[in-house]
Write a protein that holds these residues in place. Structure first.
Motif, short mmCIF file in Angstrom:
data_model
loop_
_atom_site.label_atom_id
_atom_site.label_comp_id
_atom_site.label_asym_id
_atom_site.label_seq_id
_atom_site.Cartn_x
_atom_site.Cartn_y
_atom_site.Cartn_z
N TYR A 18 0.79 -1.23 0.00
CA TYR A 18 0.00 0.00 0.00
C TYR A 18 0.82 1.28 0.00
N ASN A 19 2.14 1.18 -0.02
CA ASN A 19 2.98 2.37 -0.05
C ASN A 19 3.35 2.68 -1.50
N GLY A 20 4.20 3.68 -1.71
CA GLY A 20 4.77 3.91 -3.03
C GLY A 20 4.32 5.16 -3.75
N TYR A 21 3.40 5.91 -3.18
CA TYR A 21 2.92 7.12 -3.86
C TYR A 21 3.79 8.32 -3.50
N ARG A 22 3.93 9.23 -4.46
CA ARG A 22 4.72 10.44 -4.23
C ARG A 22 3.93 11.65 -4.69
N PHE A 23 3.88 12.65 -3.83
CA PHE A 23 3.28 13.95 -4.18
C PHE A 23 4.36 14.99 -3.94
N GLY A 24 4.97 15.45 -5.04
CA GLY A 24 6.14 16.31 -4.89
C GLY A 24 7.26 15.51 -4.26
N LYS A 25 7.73 15.95 -3.10
CA LYS A 25 8.79 15.22 -2.40
C LYS A 25 8.24 14.40 -1.23
N SER A 26 6.93 14.36 -1.10
CA SER A 26 6.31 13.62 0.00
C SER A 26 5.97 12.20 -0.42
N HIS A 27 6.22 11.25 0.47
CA HIS A 27 5.91 9.85 0.24
C HIS A 27 4.65 9.50 1.02
N MET A 28 3.76 8.73 0.38
CA MET A 28 2.49 8.43 1.04
C MET A 28 2.07 6.98 0.81
N TYR A 29 1.42 6.44 1.86
CA TYR A 29 0.65 5.21 1.72
C TYR A 29 -0.75 5.60 1.24
N CYS A 30 -1.49 4.64 0.68
CA CYS A 30 -2.88 4.90 0.35
C CYS A 30 -3.71 4.77 1.63
N PRO A 31 -4.30 5.86 2.14
CA PRO A 31 -5.01 5.81 3.43
C PRO A 31 -6.16 4.81 3.44
N TRP A 32 -6.92 4.74 2.35
CA TRP A 32 -8.06 3.83 2.28
C TRP A 32 -7.61 2.38 2.48
N ASP A 33 -6.52 2.00 1.83
CA ASP A 33 -6.03 0.63 1.94
C ASP A 33 -5.56 0.32 3.35
N VAL A 34 -4.78 1.23 3.93
CA VAL A 34 -4.25 0.98 5.27
C VAL A 34 -5.39 0.84 6.28
N LEU A 35 -6.38 1.72 6.20
CA LEU A 35 -7.52 1.64 7.13
C LEU A 35 -8.25 0.31 6.99
N ASN A 36 -8.49 -0.11 5.77
CA ASN A 36 -9.22 -1.36 5.56
C ASN A 36 -8.42 -2.57 6.02
N TYR A 37 -7.12 -2.56 5.76
CA TYR A 37 -6.31 -3.72 6.15
C TYR A 37 -6.14 -3.79 7.67
N VAL A 38 -5.96 -2.65 8.31
CA VAL A 38 -5.87 -2.66 9.78
C VAL A 38 -7.18 -3.18 10.38
N ARG A 39 -8.30 -2.75 9.83
CA ARG A 39 -9.59 -3.26 10.32
C ARG A 39 -9.67 -4.78 10.13
N ALA A 40 -9.21 -5.26 8.97
CA ALA A 40 -9.24 -6.69 8.70
C ALA A 40 -8.36 -7.45 9.68
N LEU A 41 -7.18 -6.90 10.00
CA LEU A 41 -6.28 -7.56 10.95
C LEU A 41 -6.87 -7.58 12.35
N GLN A 42 -7.58 -6.55 12.72
CA GLN A 42 -8.21 -6.53 14.04
C GLN A 42 -9.29 -7.61 14.15
N ASN A 43 -9.96 -7.89 13.03
CA ASN A 43 -10.97 -8.95 13.03
C ASN A 43 -10.35 -10.33 12.88
N ASP A 44 -9.23 -10.40 12.15
CA ASP A 44 -8.56 -11.68 11.91
C ASP A 44 -7.06 -11.44 11.82
#
Length: 300
Positions: A18-44
């Motif tokens: 879910y990482n790999g995005y760049r906006f100018g010199k800033s590096h970003m994860y995709c927030p939607w993906d991280v939120l969904n995966y963390v929720r999935a890990l909390q359930n399983d």
């Protein structure tokens, strides 16, 4: 977020997917993906990373891109899928009505919609790459669907005629031609070639079985033509070099014999064609086993 949730051990997989995005010199994860995966890990706690983009974004742009026969983009897509970067001009002020007017516009929209991102470069030039594993699966799934449609429209009768007549030289030429005319993905791993072969027979009126138990093992592919009481059995290998292809074909043929894949079909089917097929990149080598070898092995 992973620390707060007690999930730090998943940091590497989250970064890969879910990482790999760049906006100018800033590096970003995709927030939607991280939120969904963390929720999935909390359930399983054993949950694996998933593709959350698949249900939130229309992927038709990739399909329309690879279907453009007037653009030389297939080689570039293969480079992207293998982890390489490509250098392209990006237009950030384009409008939708000019989307399909040029290759530059198409690369631009893939970048602007997040299917590609900037790669770091010390030269100041703009290079593009697939940002992470999640987006790579979208490309791969789209290409697999496109390949099925392409093969469905293809005249495969010359290939089938070659295989049903034991003409391994002609089958080698025809399969290699198809490989050169398609987009490869997954770094040419053995499962790619397995799916490629299965796709060649899909929708052609044959019964196709993959990795089903026969004899003392599981042949890669079994193709039955019940009406004409004939069968094709294929064991494929991924070669590490071009010089290794013949050896791998012979290994595949020995495997068919030693594991007695074809023995149960000797009573009932009038013709049995067994092939060892080796792949290296976009090259293919097909070798067939003579029926007297199979019959002799069955008598032992």
């Amino acid at each position: 977020m992973l620390q707060d949730a007690g999930l730090e051990e998943h940091a590497d997989s989250v970064k890969s997917w879910y990482n790999g995005y760049r906006f100018g010199k800033s590096h970003m994860y995709c927030p939607w993906d991280v939120l969904n995966y963390v929720r999935a890990l909390q359930n399983d706690p054993s949950a694996k990373p998933e593709n959350y983009w698949r249900n939130t974004s229309h992927n038709g742009i990739i399909r329309s891109f690879i279907e453009r026969t007037d653009l030389a983009v297939h080689d570039k897509i293969e480079r992207l899928l293998s982890g390489e970067c490509i250098q392209e001009q990006i237009l950030e002020d384009m409008t939708y009505d000019t989307l399909h007017s040029s290759e530059t516009n198409l690369w631009s929209v893939l970048y602007l919609t997040g299917y590609l991102t900037q790669a770091e470069s010390e030269t100041g030039m703009r290079y593009l790459k697939i940002p992470n594993e999640e987006i790579k699966t979208i490309f791969a799934d789209t290409i697999a669907s496109w390949f099925e449609d392409v093969v469905g429209r293809m005249d495969r009768r010359p290939l089938f005629d070659a295989l049903w007549s034991g003409n391994d030289k002609e089958a080698t030429r025809l399969i290699t031609d198809i490989l050169f005319d398609t987009i490869s993905y997954f770094d040419y791993r053995e499962d790619y070639y397995h799916a490629f072969l299965a796709g060649l027979f899909a929708g052609a009126g044959y019964m196709v079985e993959s990795n089903r138990e026969y004899g003392l093992g599981r042949p890669d592919l079994v193709v039955r033509d019940r009406r004409n009481r004939r069968i094709i059995m294929i064991e494929s290998k991924y070669s590490r070099s071009e010089n290794q292809m013949l050896h791998d074909c012979e290994t595949a043929m020995r495997q068919i014999n030693i594991r007695q894949y074809a023995h149960q079909f000797l009573n009932g089917y009038q013709q049995i064609f067994c092939y060892g097929i080796a792949f290296y990149g976009k090259q293919c080598l097909v070798k067939n086993i003579q029926m007297d070898e199979i019959i002799q092995q069955a008598k032992l």
